[in-house]
Scaffold this active site. Structure first.
Site, short mmCIF file in Angstrom:
data_model
loop_
_atom_site.label_atom_id
_atom_site.label_comp_id
_atom_site.label_asym_id
_atom_site.label_seq_id
_atom_site.Cartn_x
_atom_site.Cartn_y
_atom_site.Cartn_z
N ARG A 173 0.69 -1.07 0.11
CA ARG A 173 0.08 -0.02 0.03
C ARG A 173 0.84 1.03 -0.17
O ARG A 173 2.06 1.03 0.05
CB ARG A 173 -0.76 -0.02 1.16
N ARG A 234 -0.50 -15.18 5.87
CA ARG A 234 -1.89 -15.95 6.13
C ARG A 234 -2.13 -16.62 4.90
O ARG A 234 -1.89 -16.17 3.74
CB ARG A 234 -3.03 -14.81 6.49
N GLU A 263 -6.47 -25.01 10.05
CA GLU A 263 -5.44 -25.36 10.91
C GLU A 263 -6.06 -26.17 12.47
O GLU A 263 -6.91 -25.65 12.64
CB GLU A 263 -4.50 -24.45 11.15
N HIS A 281 2.92 -23.59 10.98
CA HIS A 281 2.61 -22.32 11.79
C HIS A 281 3.26 -22.29 12.91
O HIS A 281 2.87 -22.18 14.15
CB HIS A 281 0.97 -22.23 12.09
#
Length: 315
Positions: A173, A234, A263, A281
């Site tokens: 961004r 993610r 998960e 993770h």
């Protein structure tokens, strides 16, 4: 206070120094994962407080309707996308945010980069099986590290890349691009240019409605056959099925991921691909991080119990 801590996969919470803060309270810790609504409601039915480990336990309106004794949810870390905040407000449940640290996730990101580029997991298995030097790895010096999202974690990974004498290229961004430029880093001309030019591309974008599925076939197809895509952010940043298809097509040539759509994972189509390096993770799963996350979550919970001001996501 009756406190329930679900989804402690490693059975580590009770062994943290921070756990001593809950002395004198009735604490139940579950080490497995339950997704059935009836089972969750049964486990949580007497809980006055829940301490949630990151985003492992979804809290829905349907579940809250069956937990009349629940007063407060203390979240480890600052994110609560897994909690229906509006439903918590409706049911009078306070949701408190905690603090986090970017270091463990950034370190794991770099570990995955080295592991994938130098084929470390594969060669460990080869050596244990009696096979010697079966692959040819790729070094990092002089190659281009693409950073998609220059926040706390992305900026650390960029610094690691500089330490390895990589060329760092950033996109994101407007605020991301401005921060990167102020840090003296090169800003890509576009997202497409980032994916085209990066030898290693690491995703560090926050998941929200605007970024869900942000990385799809068109961007992945621009990557070099020799490139590595890394995702410790993610899984849902990638369009459904896009990474599996891209790896099978050879653009990028390989990927390293620490996150999955659902998960915990016991089987997944991605895990069968030879050009994937994956971890379960582990980004935030580290002793110092856990002491920070749980220490903060427990302090918030005790402050709530004593009627003191706390950080409240639902306010």
């Amino acid at each position: 206070m009756k406190i329930v801590i679900p989804d402690d996969y490693q059975d580590c919470v009770r062994h943290l120094d921070a756990f001593s803060q809950l002395e004198g309270h009735d604490v139940t810790v579950y080490n497995d994962t339950v997704t059935d609504l009836d089972e969750l409601a049964e486990r949580f039915k007497d809980a006055e407080a829940l301490v949630l480990i990151r985003e492992r336990t979804p809290i829905t309106d349907s579940l809250l309707k069956r937990l009349p004794k629940l007063k407060v949810i203390s979240q480890t870390g600052g994110g609560a996308a897994h909690v229906d905040i509006a439903a918590c407000q409706q049911h009078g449940v306070t949701v408190m945010a905690g603090k986090g640290s970017p270091y463990a996730a950034a370190e794991l990101t770099w570990g995955l980069i080295l592991a994938a580029m130098r084929h470390i997991p594969e060669e460990v298995n080869n050596l244990k099986a009696g096979r010697w030097q079966c692959t040819l790895g790729t070094g990092l010096k002089g190659r281009t590290l693409g950073i998609f999202g220059y926040g706390k974690i992305g900026s650390l990974v960029a610094r690691y890349g500089q330490a390895f004498e990589m060329k760092v290229l950033v996109w994101g961004r407007e605020g991301t691009r401005q921060r990167a430029a102020e840090a003296g880093l090169t800003v890509a001309q576009s997202a497409e240019a980032l994916f085209e030019q990066a030898d290693v591309l690491s995703l560090h974008v926050r998941l929200n409605d605007d970024t869900r599925g942000l990385v799809g076939a068109s961007l992945l197809g621009l990557m070099k056959p020799s490139a590595l895509l890394v995702n410790t952010s993610r899984s849902q940043l990638l369009a459904p099925g896009a990474l599996e298809a891209a790896l099978k097509a050879g653009r990028p040539g390989q990927a390293a991921v620490d996150v999955f759509d659902e998960e915990p994972v016991t089987s997944h189509a991605l895990l069968a691909l030879p050009n994937l390096t994956a971890t379960p993770h582990l980004g935030y799963v580290e002793k110092d991080s856990y002491e920070l996350y749980f220490g903060d979550a427990f302090r918030n919970l005790l402050a709530f119990a004593e009627g003191q001001p706390v950080a409240n996501l639902a306010s």
